[in-house]
Design a protein around this motif. Structure first.
Motif, PDB file in Angstrom:
ATOM      1  N   TYR A 120      -5.414   1.210   8.461  1.00  0.00           N
ATOM      2  CA  TYR A 120      -4.941   0.041   7.715  1.00  0.00           C
ATOM      3  C   TYR A 120      -5.383  -1.258   8.393  1.00  0.00           C
ATOM      4  N   SER A 126      -5.187 -10.007   7.647  1.00  0.00           N
ATOM      5  CA  SER A 126      -4.743 -10.335   6.278  1.00  0.00           C
ATOM      6  C   SER A 126      -4.286 -11.786   6.206  1.00  0.00           C
ATOM      7  N   TYR A 154       4.611  -8.930   4.034  1.00  0.00           N
ATOM      8  CA  TYR A 154       3.833  -7.706   3.961  1.00  0.00           C
ATOM      9  C   TYR A 154       4.589  -6.690   3.107  1.00  0.00           C
ATOM     10  N   ARG A 156       3.267  -3.819   1.622  1.00  0.00           N
ATOM     11  CA  ARG A 156       2.875  -2.441   1.911  1.00  0.00           C
ATOM     12  C   ARG A 156       1.595  -2.506   2.741  1.00  0.00           C
ATOM     13  N   THR A 158      -2.162  -2.510   3.969  1.00  0.00           N
ATOM     14  CA  THR A 158      -3.428  -2.846   3.315  1.00  0.00           C
ATOM     15  C   THR A 158      -4.490  -1.877   3.809  1.00  0.00           C
ATOM     16  N   LEU A 164     -10.822  -4.867  -1.735  1.00  0.00           N
ATOM     17  CA  LEU A 164      -9.567  -5.608  -1.832  1.00  0.00           C
ATOM     18  C   LEU A 164      -9.817  -6.897  -2.611  1.00  0.00           C
ATOM     19  N   ILE A 184      -3.024 -10.647  -1.541  1.00  0.00           N
ATOM     20  CA  ILE A 184      -4.081  -9.644  -1.424  1.00  0.00           C
ATOM     21  C   ILE A 184      -3.615  -8.409  -2.163  1.00  0.00           C
ATOM     22  N   SER A 185      -4.511  -7.821  -2.947  1.00  0.00           N
ATOM     23  CA  SER A 185      -4.168  -6.630  -3.732  1.00  0.00           C
ATOM     24  C   SER A 185      -5.106  -5.483  -3.401  1.00  0.00           C
ATOM     25  N   ALA A 186      -4.565  -4.262  -3.456  1.00  0.00           N
ATOM     26  CA  ALA A 186      -5.339  -3.047  -3.243  1.00  0.00           C
ATOM     27  C   ALA A 186      -6.060  -2.672  -4.537  1.00  0.00           C
ATOM     28  N   THR A 192      -0.393  -6.090  -1.573  1.00  0.00           N
ATOM     29  CA  THR A 192      -0.081  -5.615  -0.222  1.00  0.00           C
ATOM     30  C   THR A 192       0.476  -6.735   0.657  1.00  0.00           C
ATOM     31  N   VAL A 193      -0.048  -7.936   0.476  1.00  0.00           N
ATOM     32  CA  VAL A 193       0.414  -9.079   1.265  1.00  0.00           C
ATOM     33  C   VAL A 193       0.512 -10.303   0.361  1.00  0.00           C
TER      34      VAL A 193
END
Length: 210
Positions: A120, A126, A154, A156, A158, A164, A184-186, A192-193
């Motif tokens: 991760y 991040s 946070y 989950r 990343t 991303l 920020i997205s998965a 995720t953040v």
């Protein structure tokens, strides 16, 4: 953020492209170094070769990183930026664009150089990416500034090694203060953040990075 020199050399396209290529190869070298199975003797030999290359580059050293001619956004001048700088080997780099409504977006993949918990992304990395995106969103509002506060949440972990997405937008401007938020997205679209920040335009820039 400390003040930057008032004058820096400005690179032409060819030299900027050459430095970007150099940075890309050094970036690959860095990842190879953390993943190599080379034994002690081979690693020591390669370290000597790298030291010789470093000496060659240092023989013609600048006092500060150069700029390139400004594009649509003068922030693009900073090719040594640790997030977006194409000439900076520690930058992923992240390509960020400003779209309609001042929304900053980017897609990027982080490898093992940016690992925190196994497999991760390091939380500080991040935060660094979000700080850059939020700062660009602040600049897009017409009131560029320096980071005064940055709050990250946070949601989950990343993941490393996958595409991303980052998105940021200024929410309001109050005098010299700009407030912005982003995330920020998965690949599955889950955030995720998340981050919010306040930027303040100094009364007087020595030299504005924006």
């Amino acid at each position: 953020m400390s003040a930057i020199p008032t004058e820096r050399p400005e690179l032409g396209d060819d030299e900027a492209a050459a430095l970007a290529e150099l940075a890309a190869r050094v970036r690959e070298l860095a990842e190879a170094a953390v993943l190599t199975r080379a034994g002690a003797a081979q690693a020591a030999a390669i370290a000597g070769e790298v030291a010789a290359l470093t000496a060659r580059l240092t023989a013609e050293r600048r006092d500060a990183p150069p700029f390139v001619p400004p594009g649509e956004r003068t922030m693009d001048r900073q090719i040594a930026n640790p997030v977006t700088g194409t000439a900076n080997p520690i930058a992923p780099p992240v390509v960020l664009t400003v779209g309609s409504g001042g929304i900053v977006r980017g897609e990027f993949t982080l490898g093992h150089l940016y690992e925190g918990p196994p497999s991760y992304v390091h939380g500080g990395v991040s935060a660094m990416v979000l700080d850059q995106a939020l700062g660009m969103a602040a600049a897009a509002s017409g009131t560029p500034g320096m980071t005064a506060t940055l709050e990250t949440r946070y949601r989950r972990p990343t993941p490393l090694g996958v595409p991303l997405r980052v998105e940021a937008k200024a929410s309001r401007v109050e005098g010299r203060k700009v407030y912005a938020s982003g995330a920020i997205s998965a690949p599955d679209g889950r955030v995720t953040v998340e981050a919010t920040a306040m930027f303040i335009m100094p009364q007087r820039f020595v030299t504005s990075p924006y």
